[in-house]
Design an enzyme around this catalytic site. Structure first.
Site, PDB file in Angstrom:
ATOM      1  N   LYS A  28       2.278   4.580   1.485  1.00 60.43           N
ATOM      2  CA  LYS A  28       2.307   5.224   2.957  1.00 60.43           C
ATOM      3  C   LYS A  28       1.899   6.588   2.827  1.00 60.43           C
ATOM      4  O   LYS A  28       2.572   7.340   2.254  1.00 60.43           O
ATOM      5  CB  LYS A  28       3.783   4.800   3.402  1.00 60.43           C
ATOM      6  CG  LYS A  28       3.999   5.408   4.894  1.00 60.43           C
ATOM      7  CD  LYS A  28       5.492   4.646   5.101  1.00 60.43           C
ATOM      8  CE  LYS A  28       5.617   4.946   6.741  1.00 60.43           C
ATOM      9  NZ  LYS A  28       5.478   6.296   7.113  1.00 60.43           N
ATOM     10  N   ASP A  76       1.647  10.281   4.121  1.00 61.78           N
ATOM     11  CA  ASP A  76       2.243  11.157   4.947  1.00 61.78           C
ATOM     12  C   ASP A  76       1.364  11.965   5.504  1.00 61.78           C
ATOM     13  O   ASP A  76       1.144  13.154   5.083  1.00 61.78           O
ATOM     14  CB  ASP A  76       3.379  11.687   4.300  1.00 61.78           C
ATOM     15  CG  ASP A  76       4.412  12.370   4.978  1.00 61.78           C
ATOM     16  OD1 ASP A  76       4.663  12.048   6.303  1.00 61.78           O
ATOM     17  OD2 ASP A  76       5.360  12.982   4.514  1.00 61.78           O
ATOM     18  N   CYS A 111      16.071  48.918 -12.728  1.00 62.21           N
ATOM     19  CA  CYS A 111      16.141  50.313 -12.990  1.00 62.21           C
ATOM     20  C   CYS A 111      17.353  50.880 -12.496  1.00 62.21           C
ATOM     21  O   CYS A 111      17.418  52.170 -12.467  1.00 62.21           O
ATOM     22  CB  CYS A 111      14.651  51.019 -12.271  1.00 62.21           C
ATOM     23  SG  CYS A 111      15.030  50.694 -10.354  1.00 62.21           S
ATOM     24  N   CYS A 127       9.868  51.934 -10.181  1.00 64.25           N
ATOM     25  CA  CYS A 127      10.609  50.714 -10.729  1.00 64.25           C
ATOM     26  C   CYS A 127       9.672  49.821 -11.442  1.00 64.25           C
ATOM     27  O   CYS A 127       8.766  49.177 -11.211  1.00 64.25           O
ATOM     28  CB  CYS A 127      11.266  49.784  -9.687  1.00 64.25           C
ATOM     29  SG  CYS A 127      12.099  48.145 -10.216  1.00 64.25           S
ATOM     30  N   TYR A 131      -6.899   2.050   6.633  1.00 68.28           N
ATOM     31  CA  TYR A 131      -6.008   0.880   6.091  1.00 68.28           C
ATOM     32  C   TYR A 131      -6.161  -0.285   7.078  1.00 68.28           C
ATOM     33  O   TYR A 131      -5.335  -1.236   6.787  1.00 68.28           O
ATOM     34  CB  TYR A 131      -4.722   1.196   5.600  1.00 68.28           C
ATOM     35  CG  TYR A 131      -3.872   2.085   6.497  1.00 68.28           C
ATOM     36  CD1 TYR A 131      -3.491   1.562   7.895  1.00 68.28           C
ATOM     37  CD2 TYR A 131      -3.550   3.673   6.298  1.00 68.28           C
ATOM     38  CE1 TYR A 131      -2.995   2.518   8.829  1.00 68.28           C
ATOM     39  CE2 TYR A 131      -2.991   4.241   7.043  1.00 68.28           C
ATOM     40  CZ  TYR A 131      -2.663   3.830   8.289  1.00 68.28           C
ATOM     41  OH  TYR A 131      -1.905   4.776   9.420  1.00 68.28           O
ATOM     42  N   LYS A 142      10.678   3.139   2.692  1.00 67.56           N
ATOM     43  CA  LYS A 142      10.857   4.522   2.585  1.00 67.56           C
ATOM     44  C   LYS A 142      11.442   4.834   1.416  1.00 67.56           C
ATOM     45  O   LYS A 142      12.549   4.480   0.578  1.00 67.56           O
ATOM     46  CB  LYS A 142      11.739   5.281   3.645  1.00 67.56           C
ATOM     47  CG  LYS A 142      11.073   5.276   4.971  1.00 67.56           C
ATOM     48  CD  LYS A 142       9.819   6.109   5.225  1.00 67.56           C
ATOM     49  CE  LYS A 142       9.538   6.071   6.703  1.00 67.56           C
ATOM     50  NZ  LYS A 142      10.071   7.242   7.138  1.00 67.56           N
ATOM     51  N   CYS A 145      14.648  47.501  -3.703  1.00 67.86           N
ATOM     52  CA  CYS A 145      14.996  48.581  -4.636  1.00 67.86           C
ATOM     53  C   CYS A 145      14.021  49.588  -3.844  1.00 67.86           C
ATOM     54  O   CYS A 145      12.576  49.443  -3.995  1.00 67.86           O
ATOM     55  CB  CYS A 145      14.395  48.169  -6.019  1.00 67.86           C
ATOM     56  SG  CYS A 145      14.195  49.472  -7.096  1.00 67.86           S
ATOM     57  N   CYS A 171      19.650  47.931  -8.552  1.00 68.89           N
ATOM     58  CA  CYS A 171      18.343  47.243  -8.982  1.00 68.89           C
ATOM     59  C   CYS A 171      18.624  46.654 -10.352  1.00 68.89           C
ATOM     60  O   CYS A 171      19.011  47.555 -11.435  1.00 68.89           O
ATOM     61  CB  CYS A 171      17.069  48.049  -9.138  1.00 68.89           C
ATOM     62  SG  CYS A 171      15.728  47.296  -9.976  1.00 68.89           S
ATOM     63  N   GLU A 209       0.773  -1.123   0.032  1.00 66.67           N
ATOM     64  CA  GLU A 209       0.030   0.001  -0.018  1.00 66.67           C
ATOM     65  C   GLU A 209       0.856   1.271  -0.019  1.00 66.67           C
ATOM     66  O   GLU A 209       1.998   1.058   0.575  1.00 66.67           O
ATOM     67  CB  GLU A 209      -0.796   0.066   1.375  1.00 66.67           C
ATOM     68  CG  GLU A 209      -1.613  -1.059   1.501  1.00 66.67           C
ATOM     69  CD  GLU A 209      -2.427  -1.095   2.932  1.00 66.67           C
ATOM     70  OE1 GLU A 209      -1.972   0.001   3.827  1.00 66.67           O
ATOM     71  OE2 GLU A 209      -2.866  -2.041   3.396  1.00 66.67           O
TER      72      GLU A 209
HETATM   73  S1  IVH Z   1      -0.093   0.216   8.861  1.00 68.95           S
HETATM   74  C1  IVH Z   1      -0.058  -1.969  12.673  1.00 68.95           C
HETATM   75  N1  IVH Z   1      -0.571   1.303   6.460  1.00 68.95           N
HETATM   76  O1  IVH Z   1       2.861   5.198   8.861  1.00 68.95           O
HETATM   77  C2  IVH Z   1      -0.069  -1.309  11.332  1.00 68.95           C
HETATM   78  N2  IVH Z   1       0.693   2.601   8.174  1.00 68.95           N
HETATM   79  O2  IVH Z   1       5.667   5.013   9.801  1.00 68.95           O
HETATM   80  C3  IVH Z   1       0.456   0.127  11.327  1.00 68.95           C
HETATM   81  N3  IVH Z   1       0.957   4.878   7.515  1.00 68.95           N
HETATM   82  O3  IVH Z   1       1.931   4.917  12.397  1.00 68.95           O
HETATM   83  C4  IVH Z   1       0.347   0.832  10.420  1.00 68.95           C
HETATM   84  N4  IVH Z   1       0.242   4.790   5.456  1.00 68.95           N
HETATM   85  O4  IVH Z   1       0.410   6.394  10.813  1.00 68.95           O
HETATM   86  C5  IVH Z   1       0.059   1.637   7.795  1.00 68.95           C
HETATM   87  N5  IVH Z   1      -0.796   2.317   4.392  1.00 68.95           N
HETATM   88  C6  IVH Z   1      -0.431   2.412   5.397  1.00 68.95           C
HETATM   89  C7  IVH Z   1       0.071   3.897   6.021  1.00 68.95           C
HETATM   90  C8  IVH Z   1       0.481   3.772   7.282  1.00 68.95           C
HETATM   91  C9  IVH Z   1       0.693   5.527   6.607  1.00 68.95           C
HETATM   92  C10 IVH Z   1       1.623   5.663   8.864  1.00 68.95           C
HETATM   93  C11 IVH Z   1       0.804   5.040  10.104  1.00 68.95           C
HETATM   94  C12 IVH Z   1       2.065   4.471  10.894  1.00 68.95           C
HETATM   95  C13 IVH Z   1       3.188   5.072  10.156  1.00 68.95           C
HETATM   96  C14 IVH Z   1       4.520   4.318  10.580  1.00 68.95           C
END
Ligand code: IVH
Length: 690
Positions: free
Chosen positions: A124, A126, A428, A448, A233, A328, A443, A425, A122
């Site tokens: 992640k 932010d 000008c 200008c 999720y 990451k 400036c 400037c 999935e």
């Molecule tokens: S699963 C036990 N799925 O990332 C399962 N986390 O760095 C826990 N996060 O604390 C999380 N997208 O806040 C999961 N698709 C995703 C996520 C996700 C973002 C965040 C979540 C977690 C943090 C960890």
């Protein structure tokens, strides 16, 4: 009223039908991103429901779509314990980390080496994690992660997020907890920072901080306005160690995600079931390159074992589940040659250097320009034209030059020379000036051409006079040919003159004249904002227009009267007074008025003056406040006659202590100066807000 009453029955049916329709369209819009009706039609449905509920208050229920923001700012958040701790995730920064994870999983489950294990990959998101509790299908509570064991009860804010259904689509009896992420879409983030910049508030560094800051506010209406989103999720098993206990529950995570979506919950749709780590790695590689195409920030991929029973077998460490890992994405950086350093002149005359780069691919776009902040920063980093430089999407918005790659600096005749800030400037040739303790060079020339061009564009902007068609290319021609020297000149333009310009047919010329003509009817709040008075953003312009009714009232206002307007404060007030006292500006305002530009506002509601309850008191702010920025806190104090300083002494009346206060708190205690926490401070400034 009895249920046999025909009117009541009718109203009940209508209310039910409207609520069902609104929920349906909320899901189409916020969850599926595929609306079936226009915003106006949607607003009509909501309005009809609001009217019906007003006429039949007995029909209002807490999960009615009208009750998302029930207009009650909360006093603070209670902390509550999570029924099961909210864990974090172990990270992998390289593909090798994923392979190692796969091996651990294989060993733990005792599968033959080489047999692929099924995972779900999935994106992640932010943002910040959230736990949502539904009881018999109705949202009853939203809790932040907190320290994982206890979080803050942010139910009132969660209810204000339109993507989170107040009731699930299908009947789901009993208690259900779903977890996911709250985030701010990039478009909302950009809009919010633009508004903050105008209001003089510091911008948020990235959407995640902005989302977190928003969830910490005590005002659900603000949360609703900011346009947060949510993606879920995780479904918390009643008995996480034995998910097979419930025969109704899906056996795999992929089925869980489908289940959540079927309930009407927002689920990020790009997840993929992968047979083995090779497919997972392909998914990670693909999204490392495509992440920019998403409307929200993602910082990686989360890989989860699909089979829920196998998850239970693997269990967890103190901090992480053993069945999941976060991959990451690599930081988005690139190296390229810095061709030259140019400078740009802004509307207020600020002259800022920027980097012109050999085009390079970065974060999905071709980058040719990058920020360099100011001359001091360039000298400190020793960035020189001709260097190979490292560029990065700073805060993920505008790319910035991180540093020169000194090992690759050309030598001999080709050796680059240090940057020298121009002294005049570039537009000008007027010598630049800078205030004693400032880093920004300006400036000072009021005529200008660069400043004029920027000023005209600002005046014509949608949120100012909204003159459609007056864009950069046209403004350049008008200024270069000296047809326009200030905003009042726009009102003397004629279609025949415009027709002689490049890329201007007679139709566009007539349209533009009509647009300029139409702008005369704009409210004075827009005119005042459009004038580009320093420190006067859209918000301050509106407040001043409301308070003084128009130009005449404003001209007659003293500095103190200006500063006493809630939300204005002494800096804005001084800037407005200086602007109005300048004879050249007075002539400009006269010419605008004679041309027929409106100098009054319709926004009559006068803003109450704030009682000078803090007059004579000096405040020091330390640490971070959760519900407001430092600038907002300062404005609130100054609007009430108080002073804010950076240095703490015996003369200080009071220290406002936020989170992570630092040494000032200790010093205040040793000096015996009063300290108050954020809540006490809010009480102090709320007392006279009515
Ligand atoms: S699963 C036990 N799925 O990332 C399962 N986390 O760095 C826990 N996060 O604390 C999380 N997208 O806040 C999961 N698709 C995703 C996520 C996700 C973002 C965040 C979540 C977690 C943090 C960890």
């Amino acid at each position: 009223m009895s249920s046999s009453d025909p009117v009541s029955t009718d109203a009940t049916e209508q209310v039910d039908a409207l609520r069902a329709a609104i929920r349906h369209h909320d899901e189409r819009y916020y969850v599926l991103h595929d609306p079936e009706i226009s915003d106006t039609e949607f607003d009509q449905l909501l309005r009809r429901l609001t009217e019906l509920e007003a006429a039949h208050p007995e029909l209002v229920t807490p999960d009615s779509p009208t009750q998302r923001v029930a207009g009650r700012p909360v006093d603070g958040f209670a902390t509550v314990e999570h029924p099961q701790p909210m864990l974090s995730l172990d990270n992998a920064y390289e593909e090798a980390g994923l392979t190692a994870f796969d091996e651990r999983v294989g060993k733990g489950l005792d599968v033959d080496p080489g047999t692929p294990v099924a995972y779900v990959a999935e994106l992640k998101i932010d943002g910040l994690s959230i736990a949502l509790h539904y009881r018999d299908g109705s949202l009853v509570r939203g809790v932040t992660r907190g320290d994982g064991v206890r979080g803050e009860d942010v139910t009132s804010n969660v209810r204000a997020i339109r993507g989170i259904p107040l009731v699930l689509k299908t009947a789901v009896p009993g208690d259900v907890e779903v977890r996911g992420e709250i985030f701010l879409p990039r478009a909302s983030f950009d809009r919010m920072n633009a508004e903050r910049a105008e209001a003089g508030a510091p911008p948020f560094a990235n959407p995640r901080n902005a989302a977190a800051g928003t969830m910490r506010t005590l005002d659900p209406a603000l949360v609703a306005r900011r346009g947060l989103g949510a993606l879920l999720y995780h479904l918390v098993e009643q008995n996480e160690s034995d998910p097979r206990g419930d025969p109704e529950r899906p056996a795999g995570h992929s089925a869980v995600l489908e289940q959540l979506a079927a309930w009407g919950l927002p689920v990020e749709g790009h997840w993929q079931r992968c047979e083995g780590m090779t497919q997972v790695i392909a998914f990670c590689r693909e999204w490392a390159g495509r992440r920019r195409a998403l409307p929200f920030d993602t910082d990686g991929v989360v890989i989860k074992l699909d089979n829920l029973a196998d998850r239970a077998r693997l269990g967890q460490t103190a901090k992480f589940p053993r069945w999941a890992i976060a991959f990451k994405f690599p930081a988005e950086q690139a190296t390229t040659r810095l061709l030259r350093i140019d400078v740009n002149v802004g509307r207020t005359g600020a002259v800022t250097p920027y980097a012109v780069l050999e085009p390079v691919q970065l974060a999905g776009t071709t980058v040719q320009l990058a920020t360099l902040h100011n001359a001091e920063d360039i000298a400190r980093k020793d960035v020189r034209a001709g260097d190979i430089v490292l560029v990065e999407k700073g805060g993920d918005i505008i790319p910035k030059v991180v540093k020169p790659m000194l090992g690759r600096r050309p030598t001999g005749d080709a050796a680059p020379v240090p940057f020298v800030m121009p002294t005049v400037c570039p537009e000008c040739r007027t010598p630049l000036e800078r205030a004693e303790d400032a880093v920004v060079w300006r400036c000072p020339n009021d005529v200008c051409p660069a400043k004029i061009r920027r000023g005209l564009l600002h005046f014509a902007a949608r949120r100012a006079m909204n003159i459609e068609g007056l864009g950069e290319a046209l403004v350049n021609q008008l200024v270069d040919r000296e047809l326009v020297r200030d905003v009042a000149d726009l009102y003397g333009l004629r279609a025949e003159t415009l027709e002689r310009l490049e890329r201007m047919g007679s139709k566009s010329a007539t349209n533009l004249i009509a647009e300029i003509e139409g702008s005369k009817r704009r409210d004075f709040a827009h005119v005042l904002f459009g004038l580009g008075v320093r420190h006067v953003g859209e918000g301050a312009a509106e407040l001043l227009a409301r308070r003084f009714g128009g130009l005449r009232g404003l001209l007659g206002a003293s500095l103190e009267e200006l500063a006493a307007v809630v939300g204005v404060g002494p800096i804005v007030a001084a800037s407005v007074r200086t602007f109005l006292d300048d004879p050249a500006n007075r002539r400009l305002l006269d010419r605008l008025a004679v041309a027929g530009v409106r100098m009054e506002t319709d926004r009559v509601a006068p803003v109450a003056e704030v009682e000078q309850s803090l007059s004579g008191r000096t405040f020091v702010l330390t640490g971070t406040l959760a519900s407001m920025s430092r600038a907002e806190a300062k404005r609130a104090i100054e609007a009430r006659g108080g002073k804010v300083t950076g240095s703490l002494s015996r003369k200080t009346s009071c220290v406002v202590v936020g989170v992570d206060p630092g040494s000032k708190l200790d010093k205040a205690r040793s000096l015996g100066v009063e300290t108050i926490d954020e809540q006490a401070f809010r009480n102090l400034i709320m007392a006279d807000d009515g």
